[in-house]
Write a protein that holds these residues in place. Structure first.
Motif, PDB file in Angstrom:
ATOM      1  N   VAL A   1     -69.684  37.636 -86.932  1.00  0.00           N
ATOM      2  CA  VAL A   1     -69.962  39.239 -87.920  1.00  0.00           C
ATOM      3  C   VAL A   1     -69.915  39.123 -89.107  1.00  0.00           C
ATOM      4  O   VAL A   1     -68.961  38.827 -89.638  1.00  0.00           O
TER       5      VAL A   1
ATOM      6  N   ILE B   1     -66.859  52.361 -87.429  1.00  0.00           N
ATOM      7  CA  ILE B   1     -67.267  51.240 -86.555  1.00  0.00           C
ATOM      8  C   ILE B   1     -67.617  50.708 -85.838  1.00  0.00           C
ATOM      9  O   ILE B   1     -66.424  51.982 -84.708  1.00  0.00           O
TER      10      ILE B   1
ATOM     11  N   HIS C   1     -71.377  50.617 -88.467  1.00  0.00           N
ATOM     12  CA  HIS C   1     -71.723  49.552 -87.446  1.00  0.00           C
ATOM     13  C   HIS C   1     -71.991  49.783 -86.319  1.00  0.00           C
ATOM     14  O   HIS C   1     -70.672  50.064 -86.033  1.00  0.00           O
TER      15      HIS C   1
ATOM     16  N   MET D   1     -71.176  47.773 -82.801  1.00  0.00           N
ATOM     17  CA  MET D   1     -70.543  46.755 -82.282  1.00  0.00           C
ATOM     18  C   MET D   1     -71.145  46.210 -80.760  1.00  0.00           C
ATOM     19  O   MET D   1     -70.864  46.892 -80.012  1.00  0.00           O
TER      20      MET D   1
ATOM     21  N   ILE E   1     -72.402  42.792 -84.248  1.00  0.00           N
ATOM     22  CA  ILE E   1     -73.148  43.941 -84.881  1.00  0.00           C
ATOM     23  C   ILE E   1     -74.062  43.858 -84.647  1.00  0.00           C
ATOM     24  O   ILE E   1     -75.429  42.638 -84.823  1.00  0.00           O
TER      25      ILE E   1
ATOM     26  N   SER F   1     -77.002  48.892 -87.802  1.00  0.00           N
ATOM     27  CA  SER F   1     -76.164  47.961 -89.185  1.00  0.00           C
ATOM     28  C   SER F   1     -77.076  49.499 -89.979  1.00  0.00           C
ATOM     29  O   SER F   1     -78.370  49.611 -90.321  1.00  0.00           O
TER      30      SER F   1
END
Ligand code: ATP
Length: 235
Positions: free
Chosen positions: A23, A35, A206, A208, A213, A216
């Motif tokens: 990451v 995130i 970001h 996930m 990831i 972004s």
């Protein structure tokens, strides 16, 4: 100018199980990074790896150029990264004020965040200062958890699933404090399953999935559709 927080190629394991696969993320002063990702994507593990709780098995974490990934959790807190953990984890037998004061043990010298400033941020905590933490509502307990982390005067505040189990009106009240936190010079990372709320506060997001990831960028540049697709794993 180098980043405030620079995570590069971070991997983490639980025993033989690999939870993070290389990451990368960058956080600058004054930024709020969100995130997002579904259950099990690795968001909490990423927060725990940065704060020295989960076992980092590769890559690096730098705060203002200082290597954090070889430090123990208390040293990382001293260095300036504080976390508001999922589920808040307050000390149930202590009062609101005692919970907040515990956060100050990790502070280095003076700094912006003091008890009166936490009270200005969340006035209800001044009114309830002598109440046991567990006598407060879920939203108020979340405010205590944020205040406790801020009492360490962190450079980076990591917030894990703030909105979990809270009513929308309460979530909005908590997130309304974010501009003041950011303006104090503390950069913020929020981990959320609630995409809408995360995108409202974030300068960058970001997404996930399965420990990586997958998308972004700035929310406005990415667009809602691409973010939803990344969240649900549509390729
Ligand atoms: P959630 O929103 O449910 O917290 P998450 O995106 O934060 O999800 P993690 O909790 O980081 O995801 O979990 C990532 C992966 O690591 C999952 O497959 C999970 O089952 C596994 N995992 C998490 N904690 C542990 C642990 N203590 N031991 C073993 N595996 C774990």
């Amino acid at each position: 100018m180098s980043a405030l927080l620079q995570v590069t190629g971070l991997t983490a394991h639980y025993g033989d199980f690999q939870a993070l696969f290389g990451v990368d993320l960058t956080l600058d002063q004054g930024q709020t990074l969100a995130i997002i990702g579904a259950n099990g994507a690795g968001k909490t593990t990423l927060m725990r790896a940065i704060t020295g709780i989960a076992r980092v098995t590769g890559g690096s974490v730098l705060l203002d150029g200082q290597r954090l990934d070889r430090m123990a959790a208390p040293e990382i807190l001293h260095a300036g990264v504080a976390m508001v953990p999922e589920g808040r984890r307050l000390f149930p037998s202590l009062t609101v004020e005692e919970n907040l004061r515990i956060g100050a043990h990790a502070r280095q010298g003076s700094g912006f965040w003091t008890l009166p400033r936490i009270h200005d941020l969340f006035p209800v905590l001044r009114d309830r200062r002598d109440h046991p933490a567990t006598a407060l509502s879920g939203g108020q307990q979340q405010m205590v958890a944020i205040g406790r982390a801020l009492m360490a005067n962190p450079r980076v505040l990591l917030c894990d699933e703030l909105s979990l189990g809270l009513a929308p009106v309460v979530i909005r009240e908590i997130y309304a404090a974010f501009p003041a936190i950011r303006d104090s010079g503390t950069a913020i990372v929020v981990v959320e399953q609630d995409i809408g709320q995360a995108l409202k506060v974030a300068t960058r997001v970001h997404c996930m999935m399965e420990g990586r990831i997958t998308l972004s960028g700035a929310p406005a540049d990415l667009g809602r559709e691409a973010i939803h697709d990344a969240y649900f794993g549509v390729r």
